[in-house]
Scaffold this motif. Sequence first.
Motif, PDB file in Angstrom:
ATOM      1  N   VAL A 161      35.749  45.789  58.760  1.00 43.38           N
ATOM      2  CA  VAL A 161      36.840  46.556  59.379  1.00 43.38           C
ATOM      3  C   VAL A 161      38.189  45.933  59.023  1.00 43.38           C
ATOM      4  CG1 VAL A 161      37.890  47.210  61.587  1.00 43.38           C
ATOM      5  CG2 VAL A 161      35.422  47.448  61.259  1.00 43.38           C
ATOM      6  N   LEU A 162      38.264  44.599  59.054  1.00 41.09           N
ATOM      7  CA  LEU A 162      39.518  43.909  58.715  1.00 41.09           C
ATOM      8  C   LEU A 162      39.867  44.088  57.243  1.00 41.09           C
ATOM      9  CD1 LEU A 162      38.987  40.608  60.748  1.00 41.09           C
ATOM     10  CD2 LEU A 162      40.596  42.441  61.278  1.00 41.09           C
ATOM     11  N   TYR A 163      38.882  43.915  56.364  1.00 46.30           N
ATOM     12  CA  TYR A 163      39.144  44.092  54.934  1.00 46.30           C
ATOM     13  C   TYR A 163      39.580  45.521  54.620  1.00 46.30           C
ATOM     14  CZ  TYR A 163      36.881  39.574  53.965  1.00 46.30           C
ATOM     15  OH  TYR A 163      36.548  38.239  53.909  1.00 46.30           O
ATOM     16  N   ALA A 164      39.014  46.486  55.354  1.00 50.78           N
ATOM     17  CA  ALA A 164      39.353  47.896  55.099  1.00 50.78           C
ATOM     18  C   ALA A 164      40.824  48.189  55.373  1.00 50.78           C
ATOM     19  CB  ALA A 164      38.467  48.803  55.953  1.00 50.78           C
ATOM     20  N   ARG A 165      41.458  47.372  56.199  1.00 51.38           N
ATOM     21  CA  ARG A 165      42.869  47.578  56.531  1.00 51.38           C
ATOM     22  C   ARG A 165      43.813  46.945  55.511  1.00 51.38           C
ATOM     23  NH1 ARG A 165      43.925  45.601  62.421  1.00 51.38           N
ATOM     24  NH2 ARG A 165      45.965  46.492  61.909  1.00 51.38           N
ATOM     25  N   MET A 166      43.267  46.177  54.576  1.00 49.06           N
ATOM     26  CA  MET A 166      44.100  45.582  53.531  1.00 49.06           C
ATOM     27  C   MET A 166      44.518  46.652  52.531  1.00 49.06           C
ATOM     28  SD  MET A 166      42.078  41.972  52.850  1.00 49.06           S
ATOM     29  CE  MET A 166      43.173  41.540  51.500  1.00 49.06           C
ATOM     30  N   PRO A 167      45.728  46.562  51.963  1.00 54.59           N
ATOM     31  CA  PRO A 167      46.166  47.571  50.981  1.00 54.59           C
ATOM     32  C   PRO A 167      45.376  47.453  49.683  1.00 54.59           C
ATOM     33  CG  PRO A 167      47.753  45.772  51.108  1.00 54.59           C
ATOM     34  CD  PRO A 167      46.765  45.537  52.216  1.00 54.59           C
ATOM     35  N   ARG A 168      45.201  48.589  49.022  1.00 51.76           N
ATOM     36  CA  ARG A 168      44.555  48.565  47.707  1.00 51.76           C
ATOM     37  C   ARG A 168      45.524  47.956  46.703  1.00 51.76           C
ATOM     38  NH1 ARG A 168      42.658  53.459  49.841  1.00 51.76           N
ATOM     39  NH2 ARG A 168      40.391  53.679  49.781  1.00 51.76           N
ATOM     40  N   ARG A 169      45.017  47.021  45.909  1.00 48.67           N
ATOM     41  CA  ARG A 169      45.841  46.398  44.871  1.00 48.67           C
ATOM     42  C   ARG A 169      45.042  46.357  43.573  1.00 48.67           C
ATOM     43  NH1 ARG A 169      49.580  42.602  47.402  1.00 48.67           N
ATOM     44  NH2 ARG A 169      50.704  43.850  48.926  1.00 48.67           N
ATOM     45  N   PRO A 170      44.953  47.506  42.870  1.00 44.98           N
ATOM     46  CA  PRO A 170      44.204  47.505  41.603  1.00 44.98           C
ATOM     47  C   PRO A 170      44.838  46.550  40.614  1.00 44.98           C
ATOM     48  CG  PRO A 170      44.739  49.744  42.316  1.00 44.98           C
ATOM     49  CD  PRO A 170      45.538  48.812  43.174  1.00 44.98           C
ATOM     50  N   PRO A 171      44.062  45.968  39.711  1.00 37.39           N
ATOM     51  CA  PRO A 171      44.625  45.063  38.708  1.00 37.39           C
ATOM     52  C   PRO A 171      45.567  45.803  37.775  1.00 37.39           C
ATOM     53  CG  PRO A 171      42.353  45.575  38.171  1.00 37.39           C
ATOM     54  CD  PRO A 171      42.599  46.145  39.542  1.00 37.39           C
ATOM     55  N   ALA A 172      46.573  45.089  37.282  1.00 38.37           N
ATOM     56  CA  ALA A 172      47.517  45.709  36.365  1.00 38.37           C
ATOM     57  C   ALA A 172      46.785  46.185  35.115  1.00 38.37           C
ATOM     58  CB  ALA A 172      48.594  44.707  35.982  1.00 38.37           C
ATOM     59  N   ALA A 173      47.277  47.303  34.557  1.00 33.40           N
ATOM     60  CA  ALA A 173      46.589  47.916  33.419  1.00 33.40           C
ATOM     61  C   ALA A 173      46.487  46.963  32.237  1.00 33.40           C
ATOM     62  CB  ALA A 173      47.318  49.192  33.008  1.00 33.40           C
ATOM     63  N   GLN A 174      47.545  46.125  32.024  1.00 34.92           N
ATOM     64  CA  GLN A 174      47.526  45.234  30.879  1.00 34.92           C
ATOM     65  C   GLN A 174      46.472  44.144  30.998  1.00 34.92           C
ATOM     66  OE1 GLN A 174      50.024  45.603  32.997  1.00 34.92           O
ATOM     67  NE2 GLN A 174      51.159  43.704  33.399  1.00 34.92           N
ATOM     68  N   HIS A 175      45.971  43.888  32.249  1.00 39.05           N
ATOM     69  CA  HIS A 175      44.946  42.859  32.439  1.00 39.05           C
ATOM     70  C   HIS A 175      43.538  43.440  32.490  1.00 39.05           C
ATOM     71  CE1 HIS A 175      48.249  40.244  32.944  1.00 39.05           C
ATOM     72  NE2 HIS A 175      48.501  40.509  34.216  1.00 39.05           N
ATOM     73  N   ALA A 176      43.437  44.775  32.648  1.00 38.67           N
ATOM     74  CA  ALA A 176      42.138  45.378  32.920  1.00 38.67           C
ATOM     75  C   ALA A 176      41.145  45.183  31.776  1.00 38.67           C
ATOM     76  CB  ALA A 176      42.301  46.871  33.206  1.00 38.67           C
ATOM     77  N   SER A 177      41.656  45.118  30.532  1.00 41.13           N
ATOM     78  CA  SER A 177      40.737  45.004  29.404  1.00 41.13           C
ATOM     79  C   SER A 177      40.615  43.580  28.865  1.00 41.13           C
ATOM     80  CB  SER A 177      41.202  45.940  28.277  1.00 41.13           C
ATOM     81  OG  SER A 177      42.505  45.571  27.860  1.00 41.13           O
ATOM     82  N   LYS A 178      41.329  42.627  29.470  1.00 38.69           N
ATOM     83  CA  LYS A 178      41.317  41.259  28.971  1.00 38.69           C
ATOM     84  C   LYS A 178      40.049  40.518  29.379  1.00 38.69           C
ATOM     85  CE  LYS A 178      46.255  40.351  28.500  1.00 38.69           C
ATOM     86  NZ  LYS A 178      47.359  39.457  28.881  1.00 38.69           N
ATOM     87  N   ALA A 179      39.745  39.458  28.642  1.00 42.45           N
ATOM     88  CA  ALA A 179      38.626  38.606  29.015  1.00 42.45           C
ATOM     89  C   ALA A 179      38.936  37.917  30.326  1.00 42.45           C
ATOM     90  CB  ALA A 179      38.377  37.573  27.924  1.00 42.45           C
ATOM     91  N   ALA A 180      37.883  37.586  31.058  1.00 42.76           N
ATOM     92  CA  ALA A 180      38.079  36.964  32.375  1.00 42.76           C
ATOM     93  C   ALA A 180      38.846  35.653  32.261  1.00 42.76           C
ATOM     94  CB  ALA A 180      36.729  36.744  33.042  1.00 42.76           C
ATOM     95  N   LEU A 181      38.541  34.862  31.238  1.00 44.78           N
ATOM     96  CA  LEU A 181      39.239  33.594  31.009  1.00 44.78           C
ATOM     97  C   LEU A 181      39.904  33.613  29.640  1.00 44.78           C
ATOM     98  CD1 LEU A 181      36.832  30.821  32.351  1.00 44.78           C
ATOM     99  CD2 LEU A 181      39.029  31.523  33.312  1.00 44.78           C
ATOM    100  N   GLY A 182      41.113  33.042  29.579  1.00 40.48           N
ATOM    101  CA  GLY A 182      41.857  33.007  28.327  1.00 40.48           C
ATOM    102  C   GLY A 182      42.334  31.618  27.994  1.00 40.48           C
ATOM    103  N   PRO A 183      43.653  31.383  28.059  1.00 34.73           N
ATOM    104  CA  PRO A 183      44.211  30.101  27.620  1.00 34.73           C
ATOM    105  C   PRO A 183      43.767  28.899  28.449  1.00 34.73           C
ATOM    106  CG  PRO A 183      45.894  31.476  28.656  1.00 34.73           C
ATOM    107  CD  PRO A 183      44.709  32.335  28.427  1.00 34.73           C
ATOM    108  N   SER A 184      43.313  29.130  29.665  1.00 37.14           N
ATOM    109  CA  SER A 184      42.926  28.011  30.538  1.00 37.14           C
ATOM    110  C   SER A 184      41.430  27.711  30.482  1.00 37.14           C
ATOM    111  CB  SER A 184      43.332  28.315  31.988  1.00 37.14           C
ATOM    112  OG  SER A 184      44.684  28.676  32.079  1.00 37.14           O
ATOM    113  N   ARG A 185      40.745  28.298  29.507  1.00 37.56           N
ATOM    114  CA  ARG A 185      39.284  28.189  29.478  1.00 37.56           C
ATOM    115  C   ARG A 185      38.808  26.734  29.448  1.00 37.56           C
ATOM    116  NH1 ARG A 185      38.622  31.092  25.385  1.00 37.56           N
ATOM    117  NH2 ARG A 185      38.041  33.043  26.398  1.00 37.56           N
ATOM    118  N   ALA A 186      39.420  25.908  28.598  1.00 38.06           N
ATOM    119  CA  ALA A 186      38.964  24.521  28.463  1.00 38.06           C
ATOM    120  C   ALA A 186      39.148  23.745  29.761  1.00 38.06           C
ATOM    121  CB  ALA A 186      39.723  23.831  27.319  1.00 38.06           C
ATOM    122  N   ILE A 187      40.282  23.967  30.438  1.00 37.97           N
ATOM    123  CA  ILE A 187      40.544  23.292  31.716  1.00 37.97           C
ATOM    124  C   ILE A 187      39.505  23.705  32.747  1.00 37.97           C
ATOM    125  CG2 ILE A 187      42.177  23.111  33.639  1.00 37.97           C
ATOM    126  CD1 ILE A 187      44.422  23.493  31.585  1.00 37.97           C
TER     127      ILE A 187
END
Length: 409
Positions: free
Chosen positions: A198-224
């Motif tokens: 019920v609490l989570y349902a009251r949070m606003p929807r925040r879809p990921p930005a379009a420029q990030h939607a097709s990117k790999a989950a990890l990028g420049p910080s992969r080694a760290i």
Amino acid sequence: MMTELCAAKSFDAIGSPLRLLLAARALRDFGDGFVAVLLPVYLTRLGFSPFEIGAMAATALAGSAVLTLAIGFLGVRHDHRRLLLAAAGLMAATGFTLSIFDAYAILLVIAFVGSVNPSGGSASSFVPIEHAVLTRETPDQDRTRMFARYSLIGGLSGAAGALTAAMPDFLTRIGLSELTAIKAMFLLYAALGLFGAVLYARMPRRPPAAQHASKAALGPSRAIVYKLAALFSLDAFAGGFVVQSLLALWLFSRFDMSLSAASIFFFCSGVLSAFSFPVAARVSKRFGLVNTMVFTHLPSSLCLILAAFAPSLTITLALLLVRAALSQMDVPTRSSYVMAVVTEPERTAAASFTSVPRSLAASVSPALAGALFSFSWQASPLIICGALKIAYDVLLLEQFRELKPPEEN
């Protein structure tokens, strides 16, 4: 003084999504607090051996790792609110099915696919998403303090849940059997999952930005991330020898503690851990995140080793309480550090990929600890845990003392 007052004022102005998230965290950790204490009691009453109980804890942690990994991939492409709702629904389903079934094979399945948390801590599929939301909604200079507040609320709620684990003792006095009373607590756990949804349902929807939607989950910080994940896995493997359910089992076995006494101890332990979180945030501002993680962790590991040798229950509990006051100070600092040293699009994946190896590593050691309980000297898991954690602290300091978050540069 004026600067601190202004900072406190701005920090108290928490946005609505964060308030809802913190409230949901409180409900979840309250449930995890009593389930972690009741689970070994429940399984023992059903006639299962210490090894089977350890295997159950290991299965639960392994299932959590798989689910957390999936969340890491989904979090970069999907609405966080929807993922949190799904996790809350799984928590409700877990509590409901635990209250119905008692066959070991079915309980193993529930432990793997459900949200059973034998550690009574933050090993949960909720965590990567919540970390990403917290970091997104909080300025850099307040990030560690927000993680401390997030951990404080979770810690206090878990402590209150541990105290509530004594409820079956009271329910048996009004005519319920002990097993029925424990199953009633599992139904309460399910209800907490529904309230969280019920609490989570009251949070606003925040879809990921379009420029990030097709990117790999990890990028420049992969080694760290991979290096941190490897070190955190060592820490988690060590901690798996003394997850809360197994520590409760050890206290029950060695000192014949009652359920009521154990619930009071874990309540006190949880309160001490919880209030160490804001202290960790203050200490890290002066000494840095990595130094705070390491130099609070080392003495806690020594206390755990000493507890294994303690001649009486009083001394053992005193050492374990000192450990509780120190051992969790790395929780908010670790979370804040991971979020600080990766890029924004990588945060959900980074939280997931540093959590998954932890859960996988932690899923191996409870079964080993359960087997060690069958030996004549049952304190060996405490010694192994303490020694491995000391090794982790030394390696973490050596590898990451030079990589600082933005606010320390």
